[in-house]
Design an enzyme around this catalytic site. Structure first.
Site, PDB file in Angstrom:
ATOM      1  N   CYS A 165       0.618  -1.060  -0.117  1.00 42.98           N
ATOM      2  CA  CYS A 165      -0.236   0.136  -0.131  1.00 42.98           C
ATOM      3  C   CYS A 165       1.248   1.005  -0.244  1.00 42.98           C
ATOM      4  O   CYS A 165       1.693   1.092  -0.657  1.00 42.98           O
ATOM      5  CB  CYS A 165      -1.068   0.411   1.285  1.00 42.98           C
ATOM      6  SG  CYS A 165      -0.233  -0.269   2.997  1.00 42.98           S
ATOM      7  N   SER A 166       0.771   2.272   0.812  1.00 43.33           N
ATOM      8  CA  SER A 166       1.892   2.968   0.679  1.00 43.33           C
ATOM      9  C   SER A 166       3.178   3.236   1.927  1.00 43.33           C
ATOM     10  O   SER A 166       4.384   2.862   1.411  1.00 43.33           O
ATOM     11  CB  SER A 166       0.769   4.231   1.940  1.00 43.33           C
ATOM     12  OG  SER A 166      -0.064   4.448   0.891  1.00 43.33           O
TER      13      SER A 166
ATOM     14  N   ARG B 173      -3.388  -2.080   5.004  1.00 38.50           N
ATOM     15  CA  ARG B 173      -4.458  -2.456   4.122  1.00 38.50           C
ATOM     16  C   ARG B 173      -2.818  -3.947   3.490  1.00 38.50           C
ATOM     17  O   ARG B 173      -3.608  -4.955   3.082  1.00 38.50           O
ATOM     18  CB  ARG B 173      -4.151  -1.303   3.031  1.00 38.50           C
ATOM     19  CG  ARG B 173      -5.220  -0.542   2.960  1.00 38.50           C
ATOM     20  CD  ARG B 173      -4.868   1.006   2.079  1.00 38.50           C
ATOM     21  NE  ARG B 173      -4.593   1.758   1.828  1.00 38.50           N
ATOM     22  CZ  ARG B 173      -4.155   2.470   1.440  1.00 38.50           C
ATOM     23  NH1 ARG B 173      -5.760   3.059   0.123  1.00 38.50           N
ATOM     24  NH2 ARG B 173      -3.264   3.839   2.026  1.00 38.50           N
TER      25      ARG B 173
END
Length: 617
Positions: free
Chosen positions: A336-337, A342
């Site tokens: 994800c980031s 997530r």
């Protein structure tokens, strides 16, 4: 204790928040160092742990007293009426201080004492062994090795010490890739499927911007792809919406350029960020707390909150992983980031779909330790354990538990544990009673010396294993290696026992699992009675069972009395008020079809008809 100004207040009213005529209980309110306690006139106790308190609100003075509304992280809401405003003000200020601690050492876990010695404490922490878990997957092997590059947390502070990487990945490649990834979270192994070598790997977004590249990172992804000789390509799954990932490119981050990475296929799955999830949950709770809503208004509010759409998005991403590995035999890299929210959701749920071990009670604990705790999900920030930035709080792990609950609803035979097990884990991610979920990464937990100063939750859950067992669990489901849930919208339900578990006056229902557990207990009692009767019959010379002999066999047994009366009783008499049993509709209870590689939903397990619980085929 210095924050407690008033320890006891009498004649306090506890309101029923769903009552239309302001129904209430009158009792005494006590404030201790760890709990808020209300005891009503019938000596019924209501305990609220300070760490569970999310917010405290003192409302305007009324003719009956000063209202105090407490909202908890486990979704309990209590509404007190304190007779004197001064007492209410003292309790309000005390709870503001006691519910938000400034440092870890002030949390409940550091003072909690379950009367265990040091050996028992140590054994509790050693219950989960992640090295043994990777050995269960067949790692290390010819393609994967244990790297010591992060032994001193010099490569990545938020990763565990032990990292499993492709055997062909050298230390310079590992270090170079780490430098090119957000927070240093390079691609490493999360799950390896035995027999095929297809793997789930995880990392954070690359620092690629619009044109930057890193040869070491490209070599590491190529090594991951080659570690699976059964497929020439691998998937890179970005769990963010594509627009969000593109926006990150402007900040020097972003996602992999397929032109620079050979043999990768890129996939966005569109799970929203922590801020959207926090807002969605808040909207859901506002709907839940509203009085007098019609059914249409409730469902409209549930829809507008978007909560179940987010749950579906997370499950869809996990299903994509499982299908890529099983159907295409392809390895998958997830990010994800920063790779701790997530990414943890999708990797853990994907593993749960693929591996039946994680659907056992012990295996589920291992899964949480592996994909959430060891890989640095920021539990203390996301759960608001300390008085920090409220923008970092988000129900990421709550969503994971809810996804698992939806799976248990579609596949009731596939899970060893029941709903109460999930609810108890959710209770303790916020309680700060045990050390498992304190801190934001393994390095921080080691610095806090949690294994020396606190206790692990897992042995306490296993000690109560009978309470958390799923009576529908079948050992045959162990042969089913993959679950394929149906994520059509009609399969997603409001998790009433999570969000209304403390609202006992709101449409009380008896769960199907409770009914089946009672039926099992009755069956066991009948089997014991039969054995005793058979033994007594053998003692009779003429094979005649006398009345005196009958009374010698469990004379107080209700099951035996029923049998002797030769009646045809209901298995479990159910009052009219209990006929509406949650999960009793055809869409709620399903068996698994084990004839196919992926399991499908199946027909009703238990139905109620004329107050009688029946098994249906």
């Amino acid at each position: 204790m210095e924050h407690i100004r008033t320890t006891k207040v009498e004649q306090v009213k506890l309101l029923d928040r769903f009552s239309t005529n302001n129904k209430s209980l009158t009792g005494t309110l006590y404030l201790t160092a760890t709990h808020l306690l209300f005891i009503d006139a019938q000596q019924k106790e209501t305990w609220i742990l300070h760490h569970h308190i999310a917010s405290v609100e003192k409302l305007a003075l009324t003719t009956s007293g000063c209202p105090l509304v407490i909202q908890c992280k486990n979704f309990r809401i209590v509404h007190f009426i304190v007779p004197r405003e001064r007492d209410c003000h003292d309790i309000y200020n005390s709870l503001l201080q006691l519910s938000k601690q400034a440092k870890y050492e002030d949390l409940y876990a550091f003072s909690y004492n379950p009367k265990q010695n040091d050996t028992e404490r140590r054994n509790g922490w050693q219950l989960i062994d992640l090295a043994a878990e990777y050995e269960r997957m067949g790692v290390p092997n010819a393609n994967w090795q244990l790297s010591d590059a992060n032994r001193e947390y010099k490569v990545c502070e938020t990763y565990p010490r032990e990292l499993y990487v492709p055997r062909t990945a050298s230390r310079p490649v590992i270090v170079g890739s780490s430098n090119f990834r957000s927070k240093g979270r390079l691609p490493v192994l999360s799950y390896c499927r035995q027999g095929t070598e297809a793997a789930i790997c995880r990392c954070s977004q690359p620092l690629s911007g619009f044109s930057a590249r890193c040869l070491e990172d490209e070599h590491l992804l190529q090594a991951i792809s080659k570690a699976n000789p059964g497929n020439r390509y691998m998937y890179v799954v970005d769990t963010r919406p594509k627009l969000n990932a593109i926006a990150n490119r402007a900040a020097g981050k972003g996602y992999e350029n397929e032109d620079n990475y050979s043999n990768i296929r890129f996939q966005f799955v569109g799970i929203e960020n922590i801020h959207v999830m926090r807002s969605s949950l808040q909207k859901l709770l506002e709907v839940n707390g509203s009085k007098g809503l019609s059914v249409n208004d409730f469902y409209s509010g549930l829809e507008s909150s978007g909560w179940l759409r987010h749950i579906k998005a997370v499950l869809d991403a996990a299903i994509f992983l499982a299908k890529a590995i099983v159907v295409e035999n392809a390895s998958v890299l997830v990010h994800c980031s920063d790779g701790w929210d997530r990414t943890s959701q999708v990797c853990s749920l994907g593993s749960l779909l693929l591996d039946s071990y994680y659907r056992t009670m012990k295996g589920f604990m291992v899964l949480i330790e592996k994909d959430w705790i060891s890989f640095g999900h920021k539990f203390s920030e996301r759960c608001g354990h300390l008085d920090g930035d409220p923008r970092e709080v988000s129900p990421v792990f709550t969503q994971f538990l809810e996804c698992v609950w939806h799976l248990t609803q579609q596949f009731p035979q596939a899970f060893e544990f029941n709903e109460a097990f999930l609810l108890q884990i959710h209770e303790h991610i916020h309680s700060c009673q045990f050390g498992n979920f304190l801190g934001n990464c393994q390095k921080e937990r080691e610095e806090l010396r949690l294994k020396e100063k606190t206790y692990s939750l897992w042995p306490f859950l296993l000690d109560d294993k009978k309470k958390y067992l799923n009576p529908l669990y079948s050992s045959k489901s162990q042969r089913l290696t993959v679950l394929e849930p149906n994520t059509a919208s009609f399969n997603f339900k409001f998790w009433r026992n999570m969000y209304h578990q403390f609202d006992r006056t709101l449409h009380p229902r008896q769960s199907v699992l409770s009914i089946i557990m009672n039926m099992n207990e009755q069956s066991k009692q009948l089997e014991e009675d039969i054995k005793d009767l058979e033994a007594k019959i053998k003692q009779c010379k003429n094979g005649i069972l006398t009345k005196e002999l009958l009374h010698a066999v469990h004379p107080e047994s209700p099951a035996l009395k029923t049998s002797l009366c030769l009646k045809e009783p209901s298995l479990l008499p159910v009052k009219d008020t209990l006929r509406a049993i949650e999960g009793s509709s055809p869409a709620d209870n399903r068996y698994c079809d084990y004839a196919e590689e992926f399991s499908k939903s199946e027909p009703t397990v238990v139905s109620l008809e004329y107050g009688v619980a029946r098994m249906t085929c």
